[in-house]
Design an enzyme around this catalytic site. Structure first.
Site, short mmCIF file in Angstrom:
data_model
loop_
_atom_site.label_atom_id
_atom_site.label_comp_id
_atom_site.label_asym_id
_atom_site.label_seq_id
_atom_site.Cartn_x
_atom_site.Cartn_y
_atom_site.Cartn_z
N LYS A 1 0.66 133.32 109.81
CA LYS A 1 0.19 132.05 109.25
C LYS A 1 -1.30 131.97 109.60
O LYS A 1 -1.67 131.57 110.70
CB LYS A 1 1.01 130.93 109.87
CG LYS A 1 0.67 129.53 109.50
CD LYS A 1 1.65 128.59 110.21
CE LYS A 1 1.10 127.19 110.38
NZ LYS A 1 0.01 127.11 111.36
N GLY B 1 -1.76 116.52 106.72
CA GLY B 1 -1.78 115.12 106.33
C GLY B 1 -0.52 114.60 105.69
O GLY B 1 -0.51 113.50 105.12
N ASN C 1 3.75 118.92 110.87
CA ASN C 1 3.61 119.10 112.31
C ASN C 1 3.41 117.74 113.00
O ASN C 1 4.33 117.18 113.58
CB ASN C 1 2.45 120.05 112.61
CG ASN C 1 2.39 120.48 114.06
OD1 ASN C 1 3.09 119.95 114.92
ND2 ASN C 1 1.53 121.45 114.35
#
Length: 250
Positions: free
Chosen positions: A112, A198, A219
């Site tokens: 990632k 966001g 997250n």
């Protein structure tokens, strides 16, 4: 258009990405960098129905690290596909070094890829440089970018197996600020697209999937919630609901 990394149509229960020995089936990916309690990590991943475990190495030594030995006592890590993240990297070199350390330590081949600006936004050109180096080194790379079609095409051309596209500043809880730009990336590339950054509510998750995203990564919204597992479960239900209400043929 589909390639070998993107199983056609990917119905529920089937992987939407298979790469580097890891199968991504859950449409919800959850980051764990903000947790200090191994048991809570186990509960959050279970509640979210997650099937990948994300680990990292902090080149600056500034993160509160969860010991893998403690996590292994709290959960069965073998149930998860392991991927690495470079989310603490602020240069291409730091990102590449992090990925190589993760492969040396854990055999991780799927990265990632994050290269951030000082303002914690994806940094385009260093991300391209790191992606090129890592793909050449045999890694499967999922770069994090702003919703930029030209940049997306460059990274896919270099061999990125999926893209992760910024919805709004990380931890801002603003949702998808520019739906048209995010949709343009999704409709242009022939690899899976994950929307993240966001996404602060289940509604934001539904919005991202409605644009055509293959998955979402959440997250902070889960990590700062009063009840983290319950919030992870709510995000999972939003993912499931969005998938169930997709128009036929999507």
């Amino acid at each position: 258009m589909h390639d070998a990394n993107r199983p056609a149509d990917a119905p529920a229960g089937q992987p939407w990405l298979v790469t580097g020995g890891v199968s991504f089936t859950s449409r919800l990916i959850v980051g764990i960098e903000q947790y200090s309690d191994p048991r809570l990590v186990a509960d959050v991943l279970a509640a979210g129905g997650c099937d990948v475990f994300i680990t990292t190495y902090d080149p600056g030594g500034n993160r509160a690290s969860l010991l893998l030995s403690d996590l292994d006592e709290a959960m069965d890590l073998t149930r998860y596909g392991w991927i690495g993240t470079t989310s603490f990297a602020y240069s291409a070199k730091e990102a590449v070094d992090t990925a190589k350390k993760l492969r040396d330590a854990f055999g991780i081949e799927v990265i990632k890829l994050d290269v951030r600006t000082p303002g914690n936004l994806p940094d385009g050109e260093p991300t391209v440089a790191a992606a090129e180096t890592l793909v050449d080194a045999g890694f499967s790379v999922l770069p994090f970018i702003r919703p930029d079609v030209e940049l997306a095409n460059r990274l896919v051309g270099l061999g990125a197996v999926a893209l992760r596209v910024l919805a709004s500043p990380v931890a801002s809880a603003q949702g998808v600020l520019d739906p048209a730009a995010v949709r343009a990336v999704i409709e242009t590339v022939d690899v899976p697209v994950v929307v993240e950054g966001g996404l602060g509510t289940p509604g934001h998750v539904s919005d991202a999937l409605a644009l055509g995203a293959d998955a979402v990564l959440v997250n902070t919204a889960i990590a700062i919630a009063p009840d983290c597992p319950a919030t992870a479960a709510a995000m999972r239900r939003a993912v499931d609901a969005a998938r169930l209400t997709e128009p036929a043929g999507t």
